[in-house]
Scaffold this active site. Structure first.
Site, PDB file in Angstrom:
ATOM      1  N   ASP A   1       5.618  -2.098  -4.854  1.00  0.00           N
ATOM      2  CA  ASP A   1       5.188  -2.594  -3.673  1.00  0.00           C
ATOM      3  C   ASP A   1       3.807  -2.211  -3.657  1.00  0.00           C
ATOM      4  O   ASP A   1       3.195  -1.409  -4.421  1.00  0.00           O
ATOM      5  CB  ASP A   1       5.588  -2.016  -2.275  1.00  0.00           C
ATOM      6  CG  ASP A   1       5.058  -2.116  -0.918  1.00  0.00           C
ATOM      7  OD1 ASP A   1       4.863  -3.239  -0.904  1.00  0.00           O
ATOM      8  OD2 ASP A   1       4.903  -1.202  -0.245  1.00  0.00           O
ATOM      9  N   LEU A   2       2.630  -2.915  -2.668  1.00  0.00           N
ATOM     10  CA  LEU A   2       1.333  -2.464  -2.813  1.00  0.00           C
ATOM     11  C   LEU A   2       0.879  -1.633  -1.495  1.00  0.00           C
ATOM     12  O   LEU A   2       0.389  -0.538  -1.769  1.00  0.00           O
ATOM     13  CB  LEU A   2       0.416  -3.816  -2.867  1.00  0.00           C
ATOM     14  CG  LEU A   2      -1.016  -3.562  -2.555  1.00  0.00           C
ATOM     15  CD1 LEU A   2      -1.725  -2.671  -3.879  1.00  0.00           C
ATOM     16  CD2 LEU A   2      -1.562  -5.038  -2.570  1.00  0.00           C
ATOM     17  N   ASP A   3       0.893  -2.118  -0.522  1.00  0.00           N
ATOM     18  CA  ASP A   3       0.703  -1.553   0.964  1.00  0.00           C
ATOM     19  C   ASP A   3       1.159  -0.248   1.010  1.00  0.00           C
ATOM     20  O   ASP A   3       2.478  -0.206   1.288  1.00  0.00           O
ATOM     21  CB  ASP A   3       0.463  -2.432   1.919  1.00  0.00           C
ATOM     22  CG  ASP A   3      -0.038  -3.722   1.792  1.00  0.00           C
ATOM     23  OD1 ASP A   3      -1.411  -3.530   1.435  1.00  0.00           O
ATOM     24  OD2 ASP A   3       0.484  -4.522   2.072  1.00  0.00           O
TER      25      ASP A   3
ATOM     26  N   THR B   1      -3.506   1.011   2.442  1.00  0.00           N
ATOM     27  CA  THR B   1      -3.772  -0.379   3.223  1.00  0.00           C
ATOM     28  C   THR B   1      -2.608  -0.196   4.282  1.00  0.00           C
ATOM     29  O   THR B   1      -2.795  -1.069   5.464  1.00  0.00           O
ATOM     30  CB  THR B   1      -3.639  -1.399   2.672  1.00  0.00           C
ATOM     31  OG1 THR B   1      -2.582  -1.407   1.368  1.00  0.00           O
ATOM     32  CG2 THR B   1      -4.862  -1.872   1.852  1.00  0.00           C
TER      33      THR B   1
ATOM     34  N   LYS C   1       6.644  -1.938   8.729  1.00  0.00           N
ATOM     35  CA  LYS C   1       6.141  -1.699   7.235  1.00  0.00           C
ATOM     36  C   LYS C   1       6.991  -2.635   6.234  1.00  0.00           C
ATOM     37  O   LYS C   1       8.264  -2.733   6.450  1.00  0.00           O
ATOM     38  CB  LYS C   1       6.346  -0.257   6.710  1.00  0.00           C
ATOM     39  CG  LYS C   1       5.194   0.605   7.129  1.00  0.00           C
ATOM     40  CD  LYS C   1       5.329   1.883   6.673  1.00  0.00           C
ATOM     41  CE  LYS C   1       4.323   2.916   7.235  1.00  0.00           C
ATOM     42  NZ  LYS C   1       4.522   4.159   7.048  1.00  0.00           N
ATOM     43  N   GLY C   2       6.481  -3.366   5.476  1.00  0.00           N
ATOM     44  CA  GLY C   2       6.836  -4.357   4.552  1.00  0.00           C
ATOM     45  C   GLY C   2       7.250  -5.606   5.047  1.00  0.00           C
ATOM     46  O   GLY C   2       7.752  -6.438   4.119  1.00  0.00           O
TER      47      GLY C   2
ATOM     48  N   ARG D   1       3.964 -11.307   7.583  1.00  0.00           N
ATOM     49  CA  ARG D   1       3.107 -11.325   8.811  1.00  0.00           C
ATOM     50  C   ARG D   1       3.771 -11.759  10.036  1.00  0.00           C
ATOM     51  O   ARG D   1       3.529 -11.285  11.079  1.00  0.00           O
ATOM     52  CB  ARG D   1       1.779 -12.230   8.315  1.00  0.00           C
ATOM     53  CG  ARG D   1       0.575 -12.199   9.314  1.00  0.00           C
ATOM     54  CD  ARG D   1      -0.464 -12.969   8.996  1.00  0.00           C
ATOM     55  NE  ARG D   1      -0.788 -12.635   7.394  1.00  0.00           N
ATOM     56  CZ  ARG D   1      -1.828 -13.441   6.739  1.00  0.00           C
ATOM     57  NH1 ARG D   1      -2.245 -14.402   7.326  1.00  0.00           N
ATOM     58  NH2 ARG D   1      -2.165 -13.115   5.492  1.00  0.00           N
TER      59      ARG D   1
ATOM     60  N   SER E   1       4.906  -7.454  -3.323  1.00  0.00           N
ATOM     61  CA  SER E   1       4.421  -7.065  -1.984  1.00  0.00           C
ATOM     62  C   SER E   1       4.547  -8.697  -0.988  1.00  0.00           C
ATOM     63  O   SER E   1       4.271  -9.417  -1.568  1.00  0.00           O
ATOM     64  CB  SER E   1       3.012  -6.879  -1.992  1.00  0.00           C
ATOM     65  OG  SER E   1       2.431  -6.909  -0.587  1.00  0.00           O
ATOM     66  N   ALA E   2       4.791  -8.241   0.274  1.00  0.00           N
ATOM     67  CA  ALA E   2       4.938  -9.402   1.085  1.00  0.00           C
ATOM     68  C   ALA E   2       3.710 -10.092   1.415  1.00  0.00           C
ATOM     69  O   ALA E   2       3.481 -10.745   2.068  1.00  0.00           O
ATOM     70  CB  ALA E   2       5.687  -9.136   2.449  1.00  0.00           C
ATOM     71  N   SER E   3       2.650  -9.111   0.958  1.00  0.00           N
ATOM     72  CA  SER E   3       1.185  -9.795   1.646  1.00  0.00           C
ATOM     73  C   SER E   3       0.757 -10.817   0.982  1.00  0.00           C
ATOM     74  O   SER E   3       0.522 -10.683  -0.069  1.00  0.00           O
ATOM     75  CB  SER E   3       0.391  -8.313   1.858  1.00  0.00           C
ATOM     76  OG  SER E   3      -1.171  -8.647   1.987  1.00  0.00           O
TER      77      SER E   3
ATOM     78  N   ASN F   1      -2.300 -11.190   0.907  1.00  0.00           N
ATOM     79  CA  ASN F   1      -3.667 -10.332   0.721  1.00  0.00           C
ATOM     80  C   ASN F   1      -3.591  -9.619  -0.396  1.00  0.00           C
ATOM     81  O   ASN F   1      -4.652  -8.797  -0.897  1.00  0.00           O
ATOM     82  CB  ASN F   1      -4.161  -9.693   1.756  1.00  0.00           C
ATOM     83  CG  ASN F   1      -4.571 -10.618   3.209  1.00  0.00           C
ATOM     84  OD1 ASN F   1      -5.260 -11.536   2.969  1.00  0.00           O
ATOM     85  ND2 ASN F   1      -4.074 -10.399   4.108  1.00  0.00           N
TER      86      ASN F   1
ATOM     87  N   LYS G   1      11.447  -9.226   2.858  1.00  0.00           N
ATOM     88  CA  LYS G   1      12.212  -7.636   2.835  1.00  0.00           C
ATOM     89  C   LYS G   1      12.697  -7.702   4.230  1.00  0.00           C
ATOM     90  O   LYS G   1      12.025  -7.940   5.384  1.00  0.00           O
ATOM     91  CB  LYS G   1      11.206  -6.574   2.552  1.00  0.00           C
ATOM     92  CG  LYS G   1      10.449  -6.874   1.267  1.00  0.00           C
ATOM     93  CD  LYS G   1       9.315  -5.791   1.226  1.00  0.00           C
ATOM     94  CE  LYS G   1       8.424  -6.191  -0.116  1.00  0.00           C
ATOM     95  NZ  LYS G   1       7.572  -4.995  -0.204  1.00  0.00           N
TER      96      LYS G   1
ATOM     97  N   GLU H   1       8.420   1.891  -3.354  1.00  0.00           N
ATOM     98  CA  GLU H   1       8.413   1.383  -1.855  1.00  0.00           C
ATOM     99  C   GLU H   1       7.912   2.597  -0.907  1.00  0.00           C
ATOM    100  O   GLU H   1       8.714   3.558  -0.989  1.00  0.00           O
ATOM    101  CB  GLU H   1       9.749   0.662  -1.249  1.00  0.00           C
ATOM    102  CG  GLU H   1       9.740  -0.968  -1.428  1.00  0.00           C
ATOM    103  CD  GLU H   1       8.900  -1.656  -0.469  1.00  0.00           C
ATOM    104  OE1 GLU H   1       8.271  -0.838   0.548  1.00  0.00           O
ATOM    105  OE2 GLU H   1       8.589  -2.733  -0.518  1.00  0.00           O
ATOM    106  N   ASP H   2       7.402   2.250   0.060  1.00  0.00           N
ATOM    107  CA  ASP H   2       7.133   3.121   1.225  1.00  0.00           C
ATOM    108  C   ASP H   2       7.930   2.726   2.675  1.00  0.00           C
ATOM    109  O   ASP H   2       7.778   3.362   3.639  1.00  0.00           O
ATOM    110  CB  ASP H   2       5.617   3.181   1.666  1.00  0.00           C
ATOM    111  CG  ASP H   2       5.219   2.029   2.137  1.00  0.00           C
ATOM    112  OD1 ASP H   2       5.216   0.817   1.732  1.00  0.00           O
ATOM    113  OD2 ASP H   2       4.484   1.997   3.091  1.00  0.00           O
TER     114      ASP H   2
HETATM  115  C1  G6P Z   1       3.117  -5.829   3.425  1.00  0.00           C
HETATM  116  C2  G6P Z   1       2.745  -4.734   4.673  1.00  0.00           C
HETATM  117  C3  G6P Z   1       3.008  -5.307   6.040  1.00  0.00           C
HETATM  118  C4  G6P Z   1       2.321  -6.555   6.142  1.00  0.00           C
HETATM  119  C5  G6P Z   1       2.958  -7.440   4.930  1.00  0.00           C
HETATM  120  C6  G6P Z   1       2.174  -9.129   5.315  1.00  0.00           C
HETATM  121  O1  G6P Z   1       4.519  -5.915   3.285  1.00  0.00           O
HETATM  122  O2  G6P Z   1       3.653  -3.651   4.169  1.00  0.00           O
HETATM  123  O3  G6P Z   1       2.775  -4.474   6.685  1.00  0.00           O
HETATM  124  O4  G6P Z   1       2.576  -7.064   7.392  1.00  0.00           O
HETATM  125  O5  G6P Z   1       2.727  -7.318   3.602  1.00  0.00           O
HETATM  126  O6  G6P Z   1       0.732  -8.915   4.654  1.00  0.00           O
HETATM  127  P1  G6P Z   1      -0.204  -9.886   5.038  1.00  0.00           P
HETATM  128  O7  G6P Z   1      -1.411  -9.328   4.400  1.00  0.00           O
HETATM  129  O8  G6P Z   1       0.288 -11.220   4.241  1.00  0.00           O
HETATM  130  O9  G6P Z   1      -0.533 -10.144   6.591  1.00  0.00           O
HETATM  131 MG    MG Z   2       4.406  -0.796   1.798  1.00  0.00          MG
END
Ligand code: G6P
Ligand code: MG
Length: 219
Positions: free
Chosen positions: A8-10, A16, A44-45, A48, A115-117, A119, A146, A170-171
């Site tokens: 996982d990243l954040d 982040t 967390k995780g 968006r 990572s779900a992000s 970004n 997740k 994972e956090d």
């Molecule tokens: C990660 C973070 C979440 C965040 C998700 C989506 O999983 O832990 O806190 O909401 O990514 O991120 P994004 O950058 O796509 O909004």
């Molecule tokens: Mg995380």
């Protein structure tokens, strides 16, 4: 035998998670939804839109906004998040993580990002870690977020491994659930009181080394 690590990243590689928290809590306040530790950990995780839905449901406001309005709110949160991301430098990599990645590289382990992000590539680039992670699951390809195991199964797949050959880091409690459901070994980063389902937990990223992981796997 373990042959790969799915990260996982954040909140695992860099802090982040605090930026997501700042941006979501500001939006929650604006929407009149009470912020709590429970909500913070639950977010967390989550993707968006899943995060926005959880905030709205928590405040009993799940029916108050149209799909278009929700898109706008999510964009507003992301714009603020990106302001924080701009400030990231390689000095923001959590202590010991770079050393751990080097150790994994030297020992021939494969690595990917789960990572779900959306970004994640931007954050990796700000941290100058892009070259370590050729393999990043694209969250746009996921049908479920997740705690579903899908992202962790894909993260193993893109490095040519079976889930059983991977350790997932994972956090988030949602992430640990996903790793466990994927049949990977779950390594929690954070508080053992929160990450109760993890196979092992490290409170301090400095302690994450192959030797310490092997010791915990044998105990
Ligand atoms: C990660 C973070 C979440 C965040 C998700 C989506 O999983 O832990 O806190 O909401 O990514 O991120 P994004 O950058 O796509 O909004
Ligand atoms: Mg995380």
């Amino acid at each position: 035998d373990i042959k790969g690590f799915v990260f996982d990243l954040d909140g695992v590689i860099t802090d982040t998670a605090q930026f997501h928290t700042k941006a979501w809590s500001k939006l929650a306040q604006q929407l009149g939804v009470e912020w709590s530790d429970e909500l913070q950990n639950g977010l967390k995780g989550l993707s968006r839109m899943d995060s926005l839905e959880l905030i709205l449901t928590t405040g009993g406001k799940e029916n108050d906004y149209s799909a278009t309005e929700k898109e706008k709110l999510a964009t507003q949160k992301n714009d603020l998040y990106l302001q924080f991301v701009k400030t990231i430098t390689p000095a923001d990599i959590f202590p010991g993580i770079k050393e751990f990645l080097d150790e994994l590289n030297q020992q021939g382990y494969l690595m990917s990002i789960a990572s779900a992000s959306k970004n994640a590539p931007t954050v990796l680039s700000k941290l100058e870690l892009t070259d370590y992670f050729e393999h990043v699951v694209d969250p746009n390809t996921l049908t479920k977020g997740k705690p579903d195991p899908e992202i962790f199964i894909k993260a193993a797949e893109i490095i040519g491994l079976k889930p059983e050959q991977c350790i997932g880091l994972e956090d988030a409690t949602a992430g640990i659930s996903g790793i466990n459901a994927a049949n990977e070994v779950s390594l929690g980063v954070g508080s053992p009181a929160i990450l109760t389902e993890a196979d092992m937990v490290f409170e301090d990223t400095k302690e994450i080394t192959l030797a310490n992981i092997k010791a915990k796997m044998n105990s």
